[in-house]
Write a protein that holds these residues in place. Structure first.
Motif, short mmCIF file in Angstrom:
data_model
loop_
_atom_site.label_atom_id
_atom_site.label_comp_id
_atom_site.label_asym_id
_atom_site.label_seq_id
_atom_site.Cartn_x
_atom_site.Cartn_y
_atom_site.Cartn_z
N TYR A 168 0.80 -1.25 -0.07
CA TYR A 168 0.02 0.13 -0.03
C TYR A 168 0.93 1.31 -0.31
N THR A 177 3.76 1.83 -1.11
CA THR A 177 4.70 2.08 -2.33
C THR A 177 3.52 2.74 -3.28
N GLY A 178 2.34 2.95 -2.93
CA GLY A 178 1.45 3.62 -3.77
C GLY A 178 0.42 2.84 -4.23
N ASP A 179 0.35 1.49 -4.04
CA ASP A 179 -0.54 0.37 -4.66
C ASP A 179 -2.18 0.57 -3.89
N PHE A 180 -3.06 1.18 -4.50
CA PHE A 180 -4.12 1.40 -3.63
C PHE A 180 -4.84 0.11 -3.43
N ASP A 181 -4.79 -0.74 -4.14
CA ASP A 181 -5.33 -1.93 -3.77
C ASP A 181 -4.92 -2.49 -2.50
N ASP A 240 -2.81 5.60 -9.86
CA ASP A 240 -2.38 5.70 -8.63
C ASP A 240 -1.11 6.67 -8.34
N PHE A 241 -0.90 7.23 -7.30
CA PHE A 241 -0.06 8.04 -7.01
C PHE A 241 0.40 8.10 -5.46
N SER A 242 1.77 7.56 -5.32
CA SER A 242 2.06 7.62 -3.93
C SER A 242 3.20 8.98 -3.53
N ARG A 269 5.55 10.45 -1.18
CA ARG A 269 6.54 10.04 0.01
C ARG A 269 7.70 10.63 0.06
N ARG A 289 -6.09 8.05 -7.45
CA ARG A 289 -5.85 7.45 -5.99
C ARG A 289 -4.80 7.65 -5.46
N ILE A 314 -1.98 8.23 -2.31
CA ILE A 314 -1.52 7.65 -0.92
C ILE A 314 -0.25 8.56 -0.46
#
Lengths: 128, 516
Positions: free
Chosen positions: A30, A32-36, B398-400, B402, B437, B439
């Motif tokens: 999660y 690492t940016g993996d929404f699932d 998807d984007f993190s 960090r 999405r 994170i």
């Protein structure tokens, strides 16, 4: 098999360890940016918590059949920790969630060793 | 094999592990920031004034120089922010905050900025639906007189001008409180810190007709934190104090710079005299990194609700009452507060539940008299909010957000990559609807240029009450994920999305959005 409650308890503890080890895996994925990863972590939390409650039932059976209390006492502590862990996660209290998660897994590993290392049942000639 | 350990040893081992666990958890509880906070506090070297003494300044409204034409000179100025101290600032038109621009929906304006500061500048209208050429891309510098462009980060598409630049804003958008601020590559945070920020209001007839509190009873509140050096200047932990070559801040402030003085419209912990009536507060958090959780309380501790009527991008569909309103950097909330139940002579303090000591206070309202009030808060505020559905989205990304490595050392990254003007991070087409999405590892207020968006979910659950309406900045808390939906309409070109913790933004946390 003469001590079904022991084997059930061993099986539940083993499943509990396996499910719990998945939690930091999904959390890492999660972050690492993996929404699932978050969804898996949430499903995992439900699974781990459910197994914890099953383990509590199995521990009560061990206590009743084999007159061994420690599985119930240690499982109760783990269930309390997992309940706190569940709500700490939901509320984003990471200061508690991260260390408590590590400690819960450590406790489960110790339990796993304890249930497989020796028979749970008392031996014929007295108590430990 | 019988158990090899005596009961005493089992209890000893169990007790020792229990003690380790208890020590670990209480250490976490003691060391952790509760509430969590991203950034480090820079302490002022001067005595701080008592709260609620300074009157609340209201930024002057900028007069046009022609039909839809404005001029702003960016120049150094000295202001007395703390009593008896002279504070050098970088300003728009000599004041901090800069002058407020009042505009009407669909009526384009052009603002000519003239740079008389010692460094290059870039102006971005935050929340503006603006063509890319006027959106203030970080390398589209306005160089000061005699300055030669020698910028570290090469960008072949940069449009550099000398001394002046015309920014044209069509303002074909919902009425809202926007703000303009510096957006220069690598140096946005210190430039805003030194004073380069001002308000820009867009209005329309529909909003005017609602009957919301207006005139003297509509107050813009630009909240920000600062720290003061011994000489009265603003302290800032820049690696390059001249803010010319080397970007970034000292390592301790990598998470963001937090001040210990709370300014509202440029005054420390101000007080404002009000009637016992409804007021419309147009709140902007213009801090670099500080989050607030605002609440209004009377001196005897009674909460006064903050009724949210609008978000970053204008009015909500219906009012949402809050007792506590979290606000991240660059977010805006439009709220109505009703002082009619407060006895004249009493005070209502605006406090910050995320603060400690002095940063717990924000400002105060001193209720001075009863007065007639014909304002109202209608049950239906607007009917034009977009109703994008997940099923309409053609792309999910998807984007993190960090911590990571950048060419300048440790910094902040999106999807593992630090900002590079020459790399297209997201390519999309005009009119596309997308779900993003997001994170975060720590606090990241994520801002998209050009478009507003709606929050679909937060932490895998429904959005929170304050996520309502149309937003352009969404606050991610540590470990949190948010899903947003938007439609990329308006203009084609190169835009940005980035973290609006200004230090994170300067240290890599931006990405390009190419709309074709």
């Amino acid at each position: 098999m003469r001590r079904p409650s022991e084997w059930v308890f061993r099986g539940v503890v083993s499943a509990h360890v396996v499910a719990a080890v998945g939690q930091p895996v999904f959390a890492g994925v999660y972050l690492t940016g993996d929404f699932d990863g978050l969804r898996w972590h949430a499903v995992g939390a439900d699974v781990v918590t459910s197994i914890g409650l099953l383990q509590l039932v199995a521990a009560i059976a061990v206590w009743a059949r084999l007159r061994r209390a420690w599985p119930f006492l240690t499982t109760s502590a783990v269930v309390v920790a997992e309940t706190a862990q569940y709500f700490a996660g939901l509320n984003g209290a990471l200061w508690l969630h991260v260390p408590l998660g590590v400690m819960t897994i450590a406790a489960l590993v110790v339990q796993f060793i304890a249930v497989w290392r020796n028979p749970l049942a008392r031996t014929e000639n007295g108590h430990a | 094999m019988r158990e090899g350990m005596s009961r005493r040893r089992v209890l000893g081992i169990g007790g020792a592990l229990g003690l380790v666990a208890a020590t670990g958890l209480s250490t976490a509880a003691a060391l952790a920031r509760r509430p969590s906070m991203t950034g480090a506090v820079l302490r002022s070297a001067v005595p701080l004034p008592p709260p609620f003494q300074a009157p609340l300044p209201i930024p002057a409204v900028l007069e046009p120089v022609g039909d839809g034409r404005y001029e702003i000179t960016q120049r150094e100025a000295v202001a007395e922010i703390l009593p008896g101290l002279k504070t050098p600032l970088w300003t728009y038109e000599g004041t901090f905050p800069g002058p407020t621009i009042e505009s009407r929906r669909g009526r384009p304006i052009t603002v000519t900025h003239r740079n008389e500061l010692p460094v290059p500048t870039v102006v971005h209208l935050h929340g503006g639906r603006t063509p890319a050429s006027s959106d203030g891309y970080p390398t589209d510098l306005v160089l000061p007189h005699g300055h030669t462009a020698s910028h570290a980060m090469h960008d072949p598409r940069a449009v550099v001008t000398t001394l002046t630049r015309d920014y044209t804003f069509p303002l074909d958008q919902r009425p809202a409180l926007l703000w303009y601020h510096d957006h220069r590559m690598d140096f946005t945070a210190p430039a805003i810190w030194r004073g380069l920020a001002g308000l820009h209001v867009v209005r329309d007839d529909d909003e005017d007709d609602l009957g919301l509190p207006a005139g003297d009873r509509e107050l813009p509140l630009m909240i920000c934190d600062r720290a003061f050096a011994a000489d009265g200047g603003l302290a800032y932990p820049a690696l390059d104090p001249a803010l010319r070559e080397r970007p970034g801040v000292h390592a301790a402030y990598l998470g963001g710079v937090l001040g210990d003085v709370i300014l509202v419209n440029g005054a420390p912990w101000p007080v404002h005299e009000v009637d016992a009536a409804r007021y419309r507060l147009r709140v902007l958090n213009a801090s670099n990194a500080r989050h607030y959780e605002l609440a209004a309380v009377t001196d005897d501790g009674r909460p006064v609700p903050l009724v949210q009527i609008g978000a970053d991008q204008g009015l909500l569909a219906a009012p949402v009452p809050h007792h506590r309103l979290p606000i991240a950097p660059a977010e805006r909330y439009d709220v109505v507060i009703d002082f009619s139940q407060v006895r004249p002579g009493e005070r209502v303090r605006l406090i910050n539940h995320l603060g400690a000591d002095r940063t717990r206070d924000v400002m105060a309202f001193h209720v001075t008299r009863r007065a007639p009030d014909d304002s109202r808060v209608p049950d239906v505020l607007s009917t034009d909010l977009p109703t994008w559905r997940r099923s309409e989205a053609t792309t999910v990304r998807d984007f993190s957000f960090r911590a990571g490595h950048t060419p300048h050392g440790r910094g902040w990254v999106i999807g593992g990559l630090p900002f590079d003007p020459t790399r297209t991070d997201v390519a999309t087409t005009l009119g596309a609807t997308e779900v993003w999405r997001l994170i975060a590892d720590v606090h990241h207020p994520v801002h998209l240029h050009l478009v507003g968006f709606r929050v679909l979910s937060r932490g895998g659950r429904p959005p929170l009450p304050h996520d309502a309406g149309l937003k352009d900045t969404v606050s991610l808390r540590p470990g949190e994920a948010v899903e947003i939906i938007t439609r990329f309409d308006g203009y084609r070109g190169r835009y940005l999305f980035h973290c609006h913790n200004a230090e994170h933004e300067d240290m890599g946390m931006m990405a390009n959005l190419e709309i074709t």
